[in-house]
Write an enzyme that holds these catalytic residues in place. Structure first.
Site, PDB file in Angstrom:
ATOM      1  N   LYS A  74       0.899  -1.263   0.166  1.00  0.00           N
ATOM      2  CA  LYS A  74       0.158  -0.017   0.098  1.00  0.00           C
ATOM      3  C   LYS A  74       0.608   1.187  -0.047  1.00  0.00           C
ATOM      4  CE  LYS A  74      -1.687   1.453   4.016  1.00  0.00           C
ATOM      5  NZ  LYS A  74      -1.522   2.814   4.449  1.00  0.00           N
ATOM      6  N   ASN A  75       1.983   1.348   1.006  1.00  0.00           N
ATOM      7  CA  ASN A  75       2.756   2.402   0.906  1.00  0.00           C
ATOM      8  C   ASN A  75       3.849   2.745   0.043  1.00  0.00           C
ATOM      9  OD1 ASN A  75       1.013   3.286   3.320  1.00  0.00           O
ATOM     10  ND2 ASN A  75       2.538   2.441   4.801  1.00  0.00           N
ATOM     11  N   CYS A 102      -4.934  12.358  12.384  1.00  0.00           N
ATOM     12  CA  CYS A 102      -5.570  11.091  12.595  1.00  0.00           C
ATOM     13  C   CYS A 102      -5.511  10.459  13.900  1.00  0.00           C
ATOM     14  CB  CYS A 102      -4.958  10.352  11.354  1.00  0.00           C
ATOM     15  SG  CYS A 102      -3.673   9.298  11.841  1.00  0.00           S
ATOM     16  N   ARG A 111       0.303  14.519  12.759  1.00  0.00           N
ATOM     17  CA  ARG A 111       0.359  14.346  11.417  1.00  0.00           C
ATOM     18  C   ARG A 111       0.683  15.691  10.355  1.00  0.00           C
ATOM     19  NH1 ARG A 111      -1.041   9.003  10.223  1.00  0.00           N
ATOM     20  NH2 ARG A 111       0.617   9.245   8.651  1.00  0.00           N
ATOM     21  N   ASP A 127       4.989   0.719  12.043  1.00  0.00           N
ATOM     22  CA  ASP A 127       3.696   0.155  11.678  1.00  0.00           C
ATOM     23  C   ASP A 127       3.552  -1.501  11.964  1.00  0.00           C
ATOM     24  OD1 ASP A 127       3.437   1.704   8.322  1.00  0.00           O
ATOM     25  OD2 ASP A 127       2.982   2.210  10.283  1.00  0.00           O
ATOM     26  N   ARG A 137      -8.587  -0.860   4.984  1.00  0.00           N
ATOM     27  CA  ARG A 137      -7.624   0.127   4.326  1.00  0.00           C
ATOM     28  C   ARG A 137      -6.317  -0.473   3.785  1.00  0.00           C
ATOM     29  NH1 ARG A 137      -7.493   6.017   7.096  1.00  0.00           N
ATOM     30  NH2 ARG A 137      -6.017   5.946   5.188  1.00  0.00           N
TER      31      ARG A 137
HETATM   32  C1  EPZ Z   1       4.172   6.992   6.384  1.00  0.00           C
HETATM   33  O1  EPZ Z   1       3.321   8.034   6.888  1.00  0.00           O
HETATM   34  C2  EPZ Z   1       3.464   5.793   6.404  1.00  0.00           C
HETATM   35  N1  EPZ Z   1       2.209   6.184   5.253  1.00  0.00           N
HETATM   36  C3  EPZ Z   1       2.942   5.550   7.745  1.00  0.00           C
HETATM   37  O2  EPZ Z   1       2.012   4.388   7.439  1.00  0.00           O
HETATM   38  C4  EPZ Z   1       4.143   5.244   8.545  1.00  0.00           C
HETATM   39  O3  EPZ Z   1       3.737   4.753   9.780  1.00  0.00           O
HETATM   40  C5  EPZ Z   1       4.811   6.277   8.658  1.00  0.00           C
HETATM   41  O4  EPZ Z   1       5.214   6.748   7.142  1.00  0.00           O
HETATM   42  C6  EPZ Z   1       6.045   6.054   9.526  1.00  0.00           C
HETATM   43  O5  EPZ Z   1       6.857   4.921   8.677  1.00  0.00           O
HETATM   44  C7  EPZ Z   1       2.410   6.001   4.164  1.00  0.00           C
HETATM   45  O6  EPZ Z   1       3.489   5.954   3.620  1.00  0.00           O
HETATM   46  C8  EPZ Z   1       1.036   6.398   3.074  1.00  0.00           C
HETATM   47  P1  EPZ Z   1       6.227  10.535   8.403  1.00  0.00           P
HETATM   48  P2  EPZ Z   1       3.996   9.538   7.146  1.00  0.00           P
HETATM   49  O7  EPZ Z   1       5.953  11.560   7.787  1.00  0.00           O
HETATM   50  O8  EPZ Z   1       4.825   9.695   5.773  1.00  0.00           O
HETATM   51  C9  EPZ Z   1       6.519  13.842  11.496  1.00  0.00           C
HETATM   52  C10 EPZ Z   1       0.364   2.624   7.916  1.00  0.00           C
HETATM   53  O9  EPZ Z   1      -0.110   2.235   8.816  1.00  0.00           O
HETATM   54  N2  EPZ Z   1       6.567  14.788  10.489  1.00  0.00           N
HETATM   55  O10 EPZ Z   1       7.225   9.556   7.988  1.00  0.00           O
HETATM   56  O11 EPZ Z   1       2.782  10.504   6.985  1.00  0.00           O
HETATM   57  C11 EPZ Z   1       5.301  13.244  11.976  1.00  0.00           C
HETATM   58  O12 EPZ Z   1       4.555  13.781  12.953  1.00  0.00           O
HETATM   59  C12 EPZ Z   1       0.626   4.080   7.910  1.00  0.00           C
HETATM   60  O13 EPZ Z   1       0.448   2.185   6.660  1.00  0.00           O
HETATM   61  C13 EPZ Z   1       6.454  16.142  10.748  1.00  0.00           C
HETATM   62  O14 EPZ Z   1       6.768  16.486  11.771  1.00  0.00           O
HETATM   63  O15 EPZ Z   1       4.816   9.508   8.347  1.00  0.00           O
HETATM   64  C14 EPZ Z   1       5.960  11.909  12.684  1.00  0.00           C
HETATM   65  O16 EPZ Z   1       6.107  12.085  14.035  1.00  0.00           O
HETATM   66  C15 EPZ Z   1       0.341   4.790   9.112  1.00  0.00           C
HETATM   67  N3  EPZ Z   1       6.456  17.154   9.635  1.00  0.00           N
HETATM   68  C16 EPZ Z   1       7.060  11.764  11.763  1.00  0.00           C
HETATM   69  O17 EPZ Z   1       7.424  12.763  11.089  1.00  0.00           O
HETATM   70  C17 EPZ Z   1       6.057  16.715   8.328  1.00  0.00           C
HETATM   71  O18 EPZ Z   1       5.896  17.281   7.479  1.00  0.00           O
HETATM   72  C18 EPZ Z   1       7.088  10.451  10.772  1.00  0.00           C
HETATM   73  O19 EPZ Z   1       6.129  10.827   9.988  1.00  0.00           O
HETATM   74  C19 EPZ Z   1       5.729  15.138   8.077  1.00  0.00           C
HETATM   75  C20 EPZ Z   1       5.924  14.315   9.201  1.00  0.00           C
END
Ligand code: EPZ
Length: 421
Positions: A22-23, A117, A122, A308, A400
């Site tokens: 998915k990701n 969420c 996020r 995850d 999902r």
């Molecule tokens: C991706 O989410 C995945 N989703 C998530 O999978 C996964 O849990 C996550 O990466 C971490 O591995 C997809 O790839 C579609 P991040 P993402 O940006 O990219 C902070 C699932 O279950 N952050 O890596 O949204 C954020 O708050 C889902 O399949 C900022 O501060 O996660 C978090 O603490 C859930 N500013 C950390 O970075 C930003 O602009 C990591 O988030 C972006 C993120």
């Protein structure tokens, strides 16, 4: 709303095939917007999030052609509107991934600000700052991100990610693919899905180097052309079914997967007492009927233990021998499954970002509620090994991220059925 009823106690034993990731599929579908010709993406999982992304394309005037194997052909030249509306973005945060490609390919974009969420706030500040570094003018108003490329298009930039962000890295990489000049992304995410996206962009004629390391170099090109690409296997689905066999003391062979993309998870399963054999595209786990041993773990960006898979290992520790500490360092609110497991008799204490799990001999089936995708998977795992029936509500969360979860678990001998709600 549909529910799942699971009668615990069956020791899983069997073989299943793993679906496309998915990701990886979501950023790759977004990246098709970069092309100036038709692009075909195969091995897409049959998931709600994928249909949401295809529905979003439809809203923008792009009519994807879906073949019988759910391979999707997308021709972005038919796009009519550059707006990603809130009613779709609020159901899937990953819609933010169309922002970078749209600004790079069409010069502007209006994407609803994804809300938080269940697992955290996020934020998307890094996505916005990365595009601004490339010259984009961005305003956030009325709940929408309104972005415009500078005269002459986006310019290559040097961008340092304060926090490792998977979709942040992916968004800026896609924008940089068509920017003028070279971009260097530092402290970039190293996840395998980032590498899959880079390979897809290169298959369309792009020039992305270093994906999979923390420094990615992208030399923008004039245009990206057609390609026919197959999405990588889902490492989290793989890990989830391995844990399903582990909690029930059973055996599973997962096929169409890749053992090199979840090594931290395989190490923890071995620590829990699992026997693991692997081949190029399969993994076999056998507990030989034994109860797992509790493990300590700490989530962190790839290649460390993935957030995850955190909820699934809480389920494993809940019935394991001993006590395990689980530390969640990525998201601020990713222990909601714990409170549902308490209802099943789990002994778990949450202190800040740490859950101390003391294994019990048996959990008891109970009515529980899914709160987010991976939390709902962990409730399924606990139900597989609990005494009696467990009724899981709000399983749209599961749909999902897990293709045909009840069919795959039934193939492994689980007593599970979907009850239309
Ligand atoms: C991706 O989410 C995945 N989703 C998530 O999978 C996964 O849990 C996550 O990466 C971490 O591995 C997809 O790839 C579609 P991040 P993402 O940006 O990219 C902070 C699932 O279950 N952050 O890596 O949204 C954020 O708050 C889902 O399949 C900022 O501060 O996660 C978090 O603490 C859930 N500013 C950390 O970075 C930003 O602009 C990591 O988030 C972006 C993120």
């Amino acid at each position: 709303m549909d529910k799942l009823i699971i009668t615990g106690g069956a020791r899983l034993d069997g073989e299943i095939r793993i679906s496309g990731a998915k990701n990886a599929a979501l950023p790759i579908l977004a990246a098709t917007l970069l092309a100036d010709g038709p692009v075909t993406v195969g091995n897409l999982p049959h998931l709600h999030d994928i249909t949401t992304m295809i529905e979003l394309f439809g809203r923008m005037g792009i009519e994807p052609v879906i073949d019988e194997k759910l391979a999707v052909e997308i021709d972005p030249r038919t796009i009519k509107t550059l707006v990603a509306p809130y009613e779709l973005v609020k159901t899937m945060r990953a819609s933010i991934l169309v922002l970078g490609p749209m600004v790079a390919r069409f010069g502007e974009a209006e994407v609803a600000l994804p809300g938080g969420c269940a697992i955290g706030s996020r934020p998307v500040d890094l996505h916005i700052r990365g595009l601004e570094a490339m010259g984009a003018k961005i305003e956030v108003e009325g709940g929408y991100i309104k972005a415009k490329a500078p005269e002459g298009g986006l310019r290559g930039a040097h961008f340092f990610f304060d926090t490792v962000s998977v979709t942040g890295t992916e968004n800026i990489m896609m924008a940089a693919a068509l920017a003028k000049g070279r971009s260097v992304l530092q402290n970039a995410a190293r996840e395998p899905e980032v590498v899959d996206l880079a390979n897809f962009i290169n298959a369309m004629g792009g020039n992305v180097q270093g994906a999979g390391t923390d420094t990615i170099v992208i030399d923008g090109v004039e245009r990206l052309g057609s390609a026919n690409y197959r999405v990588m296997p889902d490492r989290i689905e793989t890990g989830t079914y391995l844990v399903a066999a582990a909690v029930t003391g059973g055996r599973v062979k997962v096929k169409d997967t890749d053992p090199t993309i979840l090594e931290a998870v395989l190490e923890k399963l071995k620590e829990a007492g699992a026997d693991i054999n692997t081949g190029d595209d399969w993994i076999e786990l056998d507990m030989h009927g034994k109860r797992p041993k509790a493990v300590n773990l700490r989530t962190a960006p790839y290649p460390a233990f993935p957030t995850d898979m955190q909820a699934q290992f809480i389920s494993l520790n809940a019935i394991a021998e001993g006590t395990g500490a689980v530390i969640e360092t990525i998201f601020e609110n990713r222990f909601m499954h714990v409170y549902e497991m308490h209802r099943m008799g789990a002994q778990i204490q949450v202190e800040g970002n740490t859950a101390i799990v003391t294994g019990v001999k048996a959990l008891k089936g109970a009515p529980v509620m899914a709160t987010d995708l991976r939390a709902s998977a962990s409730l399924v795992l606990s139900a597989l090994v609990a005494e009696g029936d467990t009724l899981i509500d709000r399983i749209y969360h599961i749909d999902r991220g897990y293709e045909c979860i009840e069919e795959k678990l039934q193939m492994l001998g689980a007593k599970i059925r979907r009850v239309p709600g």
